[in-house]
Design an enzyme around this catalytic site. Structure first.
Site, PDB file in Angstrom:
ATOM      1  N   ASN A 160      45.083  44.061  49.924  1.00 58.35           N
ATOM      2  CA  ASN A 160      45.347  42.684  50.345  1.00 58.35           C
ATOM      3  C   ASN A 160      45.927  42.700  51.768  1.00 58.35           C
ATOM      4  O   ASN A 160      47.040  43.178  51.974  1.00 58.35           O
ATOM      5  CB  ASN A 160      46.339  42.078  49.338  1.00 58.35           C
ATOM      6  CG  ASN A 160      46.769  40.661  49.675  1.00 58.35           C
ATOM      7  OD1 ASN A 160      46.530  40.166  50.765  1.00 58.35           O
ATOM      8  ND2 ASN A 160      47.418  40.015  48.723  1.00 58.35           N
ATOM      9  N   HIS A 181      40.031  35.153  49.566  1.00 56.93           N
ATOM     10  CA  HIS A 181      41.169  35.996  49.914  1.00 56.93           C
ATOM     11  C   HIS A 181      41.194  37.168  48.929  1.00 56.93           C
ATOM     12  O   HIS A 181      41.042  36.992  47.714  1.00 56.93           O
ATOM     13  CB  HIS A 181      42.473  35.209  49.844  1.00 56.93           C
ATOM     14  CG  HIS A 181      43.666  36.093  49.958  1.00 56.93           C
ATOM     15  ND1 HIS A 181      43.782  37.024  50.971  1.00 56.93           N
ATOM     16  CD2 HIS A 181      44.762  36.245  49.171  1.00 56.93           C
ATOM     17  CE1 HIS A 181      44.901  37.683  50.803  1.00 56.93           C
ATOM     18  NE2 HIS A 181      45.512  37.246  49.718  1.00 56.93           N
ATOM     19  N   CYS A 193      49.026  33.985  52.774  1.00 55.77           N
ATOM     20  CA  CYS A 193      47.666  34.532  52.778  1.00 55.77           C
ATOM     21  C   CYS A 193      46.605  33.473  53.052  1.00 55.77           C
ATOM     22  O   CYS A 193      45.437  33.799  53.221  1.00 55.77           O
ATOM     23  CB  CYS A 193      47.378  35.232  51.453  1.00 55.77           C
ATOM     24  SG  CYS A 193      48.525  36.569  51.120  1.00 55.77           S
TER      25      CYS A 193
HETATM   26  O1  UT7 Z   1      47.981  37.487  48.373  1.00 54.94           O
HETATM   27  C1  UT7 Z   1      48.818  36.507  47.885  1.00 54.94           C
HETATM   28  C2  UT7 Z   1      48.550  36.247  46.475  1.00 54.94           C
HETATM   29  N1  UT7 Z   1      48.913  37.379  45.641  1.00 54.94           N
HETATM   30  C3  UT7 Z   1      48.310  37.510  44.481  1.00 54.94           C
HETATM   31  O2  UT7 Z   1      47.437  36.736  44.183  1.00 54.94           O
HETATM   32  C4  UT7 Z   1      48.772  38.582  43.522  1.00 54.94           C
HETATM   33  C5  UT7 Z   1      48.765  38.006  42.129  1.00 54.94           C
HETATM   34  N2  UT7 Z   1      49.241  38.924  41.088  1.00 54.94           N
HETATM   35  C6  UT7 Z   1      48.574  40.037  40.737  1.00 54.94           C
HETATM   36  O3  UT7 Z   1      47.585  40.410  41.321  1.00 54.94           O
HETATM   37  C7  UT7 Z   1      49.053  40.766  39.508  1.00 54.94           C
HETATM   38  O4  UT7 Z   1      49.988  39.989  38.834  1.00 54.94           O
HETATM   39  C8  UT7 Z   1      49.665  42.165  39.818  1.00 54.94           C
HETATM   40  C9  UT7 Z   1      48.578  43.141  40.271  1.00 54.94           C
HETATM   41  C10 UT7 Z   1      50.730  42.051  40.877  1.00 54.94           C
HETATM   42  C11 UT7 Z   1      50.294  42.740  38.558  1.00 54.94           C
HETATM   43  O5  UT7 Z   1      49.321  42.819  37.534  1.00 54.94           O
HETATM   44  P1  UT7 Z   1      49.616  42.277  36.075  1.00 54.94           P
HETATM   45  O6  UT7 Z   1      48.462  42.568  35.255  1.00 54.94           O
HETATM   46  O7  UT7 Z   1      50.031  40.839  36.225  1.00 54.94           O
HETATM   47  O8  UT7 Z   1      50.815  43.200  35.634  1.00 54.94           O
HETATM   48  P2  UT7 Z   1      52.273  42.772  35.149  1.00 54.94           P
HETATM   49  O9  UT7 Z   1      53.074  42.310  36.331  1.00 54.94           O
HETATM   50  O10 UT7 Z   1      52.141  41.842  33.981  1.00 54.94           O
HETATM   51  O11 UT7 Z   1      52.815  44.132  34.639  1.00 54.94           O
HETATM   52  C12 UT7 Z   1      52.265  44.797  33.532  1.00 54.94           C
HETATM   53  C13 UT7 Z   1      52.956  46.136  33.388  1.00 54.94           C
HETATM   54  C14 UT7 Z   1      54.489  46.059  33.502  1.00 54.94           C
HETATM   55  O12 UT7 Z   1      55.030  47.009  32.608  1.00 54.94           O
HETATM   56  P3  UT7 Z   1      55.684  46.547  31.227  1.00 54.94           P
HETATM   57  O13 UT7 Z   1      56.793  45.598  31.625  1.00 54.94           O
HETATM   58  O14 UT7 Z   1      54.573  45.871  30.483  1.00 54.94           O
HETATM   59  O15 UT7 Z   1      56.140  47.815  30.646  1.00 54.94           O
HETATM   60  C15 UT7 Z   1      54.737  46.489  34.908  1.00 54.94           C
HETATM   61  O16 UT7 Z   1      56.003  47.057  35.075  1.00 54.94           O
HETATM   62  O17 UT7 Z   1      52.514  46.995  34.455  1.00 54.94           O
HETATM   63  C16 UT7 Z   1      53.666  47.536  35.109  1.00 54.94           C
HETATM   64  N3  UT7 Z   1      53.325  47.765  36.489  1.00 54.94           N
HETATM   65  C17 UT7 Z   1      52.800  48.927  36.936  1.00 54.94           C
HETATM   66  N4  UT7 Z   1      52.466  50.057  36.274  1.00 54.94           N
HETATM   67  C18 UT7 Z   1      51.933  51.057  37.009  1.00 54.94           C
HETATM   68  C19 UT7 Z   1      53.477  46.924  37.541  1.00 54.94           C
HETATM   69  N5  UT7 Z   1      53.048  47.536  38.665  1.00 54.94           N
HETATM   70  C20 UT7 Z   1      52.625  48.779  38.301  1.00 54.94           C
HETATM   71  C21 UT7 Z   1      52.078  49.861  39.015  1.00 54.94           C
HETATM   72  N6  UT7 Z   1      51.734  50.956  38.327  1.00 54.94           N
HETATM   73  N7  UT7 Z   1      51.853  49.812  40.350  1.00 54.94           N
END
Ligand code: UT7
Length: 328
Positions: free
Chosen positions: A282, A252, A113
């Site tokens: 994104n 970004h 990215c």
């Molecule tokens: O462009 C290149 C750079 N990319 C980035 O900078 C992306 C960086 N990362 C992020 O933006 C975030 O980490 C995400 C948006 C990908 C995820 O958000 P988060 O707040 O870090 O969520 P998490 O991965 O800690 O997940 C929290 C919970 C999990 O459930 P449990 O294990 O707590 O039960 C996930 O399974 O949210 C769940 N989850 C979802 N729930 C509903 C993950 N994706 C989803 C979803 N819908 N789409």
């Protein structure tokens, strides 16, 4: 020393809009989760009969028209993409042929990215050295083709689009500083594992869905907040300016929470952020040039404004360009 700057800009996003409600029908997610955890409401998805180079060529034609140059005037095309048409030839060569830039050399840059920031920085070096006069820099992505539409962790994040700029020598303003970085020890955090020499395509790689983007979201998140702040500070310091001198940041567009946390650390006013994440998600290498084009077209960014572009992503990579906008 010569100064290099943007003399033309254009962008393209496909017509098809995919909403969070559409995604609710595909994976176990909700509009509420996507909006609050990412800031994304909509994304664009390219048509089945198109590929990355089609969108990149469309954006390139607009940038050329804006710069009042014909394709033959272009000496070099640099394309940044994490979703190229194919491993080789480069998407830059395919775009060269599609737009008829018959006098241009062409190559791709792979910096996740951060691709557009890397490509722009590269273009500046060719201008200030005097090697080339007019360079087309394109950030183009058809991420929908490498997204796992069964993986809710990633499929809600990405969208398709393309942005392009023409870089030439300018009298006033232009690119004031550039800063790039990389840390390959984080290579596994954001990866498309198969299809290269390490894991060639096989029935097994397809069955295991290893031709799609995989991401350790939490780790990338922490890295992104830290590095966005660091890259912004490094680029402004290199130009002997401070954050107070910056009129707009075009970050970004990965996640609204990343950007909010970083600008809070930078004590930068939120209303001076250029954002389009909510409408496009994104778009990797295309996010920054599309956002920049929109902010220029709606007359937010004007001649003389100091604009900071900051990218971060797979590699891991990061970087920033500080520029003084030099077109009316
Ligand atoms: O462009 C290149 C750079 N990319 C980035 O900078 C992306 C960086 N990362 C992020 O933006 C975030 O980490 C995400 C948006 C990908 C995820 O958000 P988060 O707040 O870090 O969520 P998490 O991965 O800690 O997940 C929290 C919970 C999990 O459930 P449990 O294990 O707590 O039960 C996930 O399974 O949210 C769940 N989850 C979802 N729930 C509903 C993950 N994706 C989803 C979803 N819908 N789409």
């Amino acid at each position: 020393m010569k100064k290099a700057g943007i003399i033309g800009i254009g962008s393209y996003v496909p017509d098809r809009v995919v909403t969070n409600l559409d995604l609710e029908k595909m994976v176990d997610t909700t509009d509420e989760w996507i909006k609050t955890r990412t800031g994304i409401s909509l994304r664009r998805i390219g048509p089945e009969n198109a590929c990355t180079s089609d969108m990149g060529a469309e954006a390139a034609r607009k940038a050329l028209e804006h710069a009042r140059l014909s394709p033959e005037n272009i000496d070099l095309i640099i394309v940044a993409s994490a979703s190229p048409d194919m491993i080789f030839p480069s998407t830059a060569c395919i775009i060269q042929s599609k737009i008829g830039a018959s006098n241009a050399a062409a190559f791709d840059i792979q910096a996740g990215c951060t691709g557009f920031v890397y490509a722009l920085t590269c273009a500046v070096q060719f201008i200030v050295s005097g090697m080339y006069k007019n360079i087309l820099v394109v950030g183009a992505e058809m991420l929908s083709r490498i997204t796992d539409w069964e993986d809710r962790n990633t499929c809600v994040l990405f969208g398709d689009g393309a942005g392009a700029v023409v870089i030439s020598e300018v009298e006033e303003g232009g690119i004031l500083s550039s800063y790039l970085g990389a840390d390959g020890t984080g290579a596994d955090l954001l990866i498309l594992p198969a299809g290269g020499s390490k894991e060639p395509a096989s029935i097994d790689t397809v069955a295991k869905r290893r031709h799609f983007i995989q991401m350790n979201g939490n780790e990338v998140f922490k890295f992104a907040v830290r590095i966005l702040e660091e890259a912004a500070r490094k680029a402004t310091e290199k130009a002997n300016l401070s954050m107070n001198d910056v009129d707009y940041i075009v970050p970004h567009q990965a996640n609204i929470r990343i950007i909010d946390a970083a600008v809070k650390r930078l004590k930068f006013p939120r209303e001076q952020l250029v954002m389009n994440l909510d409408r496009y998600g994104n778009m990797s290498s295309a996010s920054i040039p599309v956002a920049l084009d929109e902010a220029y077209r709606d007359k937010r960014i004007k001649r003389g404004d100091i604009v900071l572009l900051v990218g971060f992503g797979a590699g891991l990579t990061w970087g920033a360009n500080l520029l003084e906008w030099s077109i009316d």
